[in-house]
Design an enzyme around this catalytic site. Structure first.
Site, PDB file in Angstrom:
ATOM      1  N   MET A 129      52.064  32.880  24.714  1.00 36.38           N
ATOM      2  CA  MET A 129      52.500  32.262  23.466  1.00 36.38           C
ATOM      3  C   MET A 129      53.105  30.866  23.669  1.00 36.38           C
ATOM      4  O   MET A 129      52.751  29.917  22.984  1.00 36.38           O
ATOM      5  CB  MET A 129      53.527  33.174  22.790  1.00 36.38           C
ATOM      6  N   LYS A 130      54.012  30.740  24.621  1.00 36.24           N
ATOM      7  CA  LYS A 130      54.709  29.459  24.807  1.00 36.24           C
ATOM      8  C   LYS A 130      53.851  28.409  25.485  1.00 36.24           C
ATOM      9  O   LYS A 130      54.139  27.204  25.382  1.00 36.24           O
ATOM     10  CB  LYS A 130      55.996  29.673  25.605  1.00 36.24           C
TER      11      LYS A 130
END
Length: 249
Positions: A129-130
């Site tokens: 995600m990041k």
């Protein structure tokens, strides 16, 4: 300053001075004799004006060296051609817009470090995600269903998971390359993909610090990505490759 691309030499203090720095380890104790051995080795490699910039005792009879010298050799950069991924590179927003417009559904992407490779830094940067360096990973893309299976995943397990979840693309990460272990792992992966009958349907991508597009294609993959790659680069290739496979506008 105009550079002659037909005769490019290493640059140190001045243009075309041929200055080079290299490092290596010798299986000898760290002393003056070892330092002289390092200099002689560099001279046998063709370097002149050789000097040792750094010597470090690694213990157990091993010594690490940083050596500098000069070379008279040059390369013709103007004539060099390197195979590379020739797809457009869209932004995070453009990728999602194009997937929605072209496919009208999420693209399913599955990835993992396969074989004995336990280093997930590469696959995490692309999929998590990041993401990495202010570039979102594929899990953040609203029009991508991304699954990161982690490390040390057998090739067969990765492919079966991809088949069961009707993946459009499979990403393989290989960081450990000692004794060319990545070549064996990647070759096995392609052979399994062919035996499972999914080679022509799925987009197969491989990435890692010693991976380039030429090697990836030679091994049977659709694309290879090395250092400096972000999720949008991979996503751009996948959507364009799938669009062509499916004959979509």
């Amino acid at each position: 300053m105009e550079i002659d691309l037909k005769r490019v030499k290493p640059y140190g203090d001045a243009l075309n001075d041929g200055a080079v720095q290299l490092s290596f380890t010798l299986p000898v104790p760290s002393d003056e004799r070892a330092e002289e051995a390092a200099k002689q080795l560099a001279r046998k490699m063709g370097f002149r004006d050789v000097g040792v910039a750094h010597r470090n005792d690694l213990g157990d009879g091993f010594t690490f060296f940083v050596v500098y010298g000069r070379t008279s050799h040059a390369v013709n950069v103007a004539d060099i051609e390197v195979p590379k991924v020739e797809t457009p590179r869209y932004s995070y927003y453009e990728v999602n817009e194009r997937i929605e417009k072209i496919f009208g559904r999420k693209l399913v992407v599955v990835g993992a470090c396969t074989g004995s490779d336990a280093h997930t830094v590469g696959i995490d940067a692309i999929m998590n995600m990041k993401g990495y360096n202010q570039h979102y990973g594929l899990e953040r893309y609203p029009w991508v269903e991304a699954t990161n299976l982690g490390s040390q995943v057998p090739n067969e397990d990765l492919l079966r998971y991809a088949i069961d979840h009707e993946a459009d693309a499979v990403l393989v990460s290989q960081v450990v390359t000692a004794k060319d272990s990545h070549i064996h792992t990647l070759t096995e992966f392609i052979e399994l993909a062919e035996s499972f009958g999914v080679r022509d349907r799925m987009t197969l991508v491989v990435g890692g610090p010693r991976i380039n597009h030429r090697l990836a294609v030679e091994l049977g993959f659709d694309a290879g990505f090395g250092p400096g790659t972000y999720a949008e680069h991979v996503a751009s290739f996948i959507l364009e490759d799938q669009r062509k496979r499916l004959g979509m506008g």
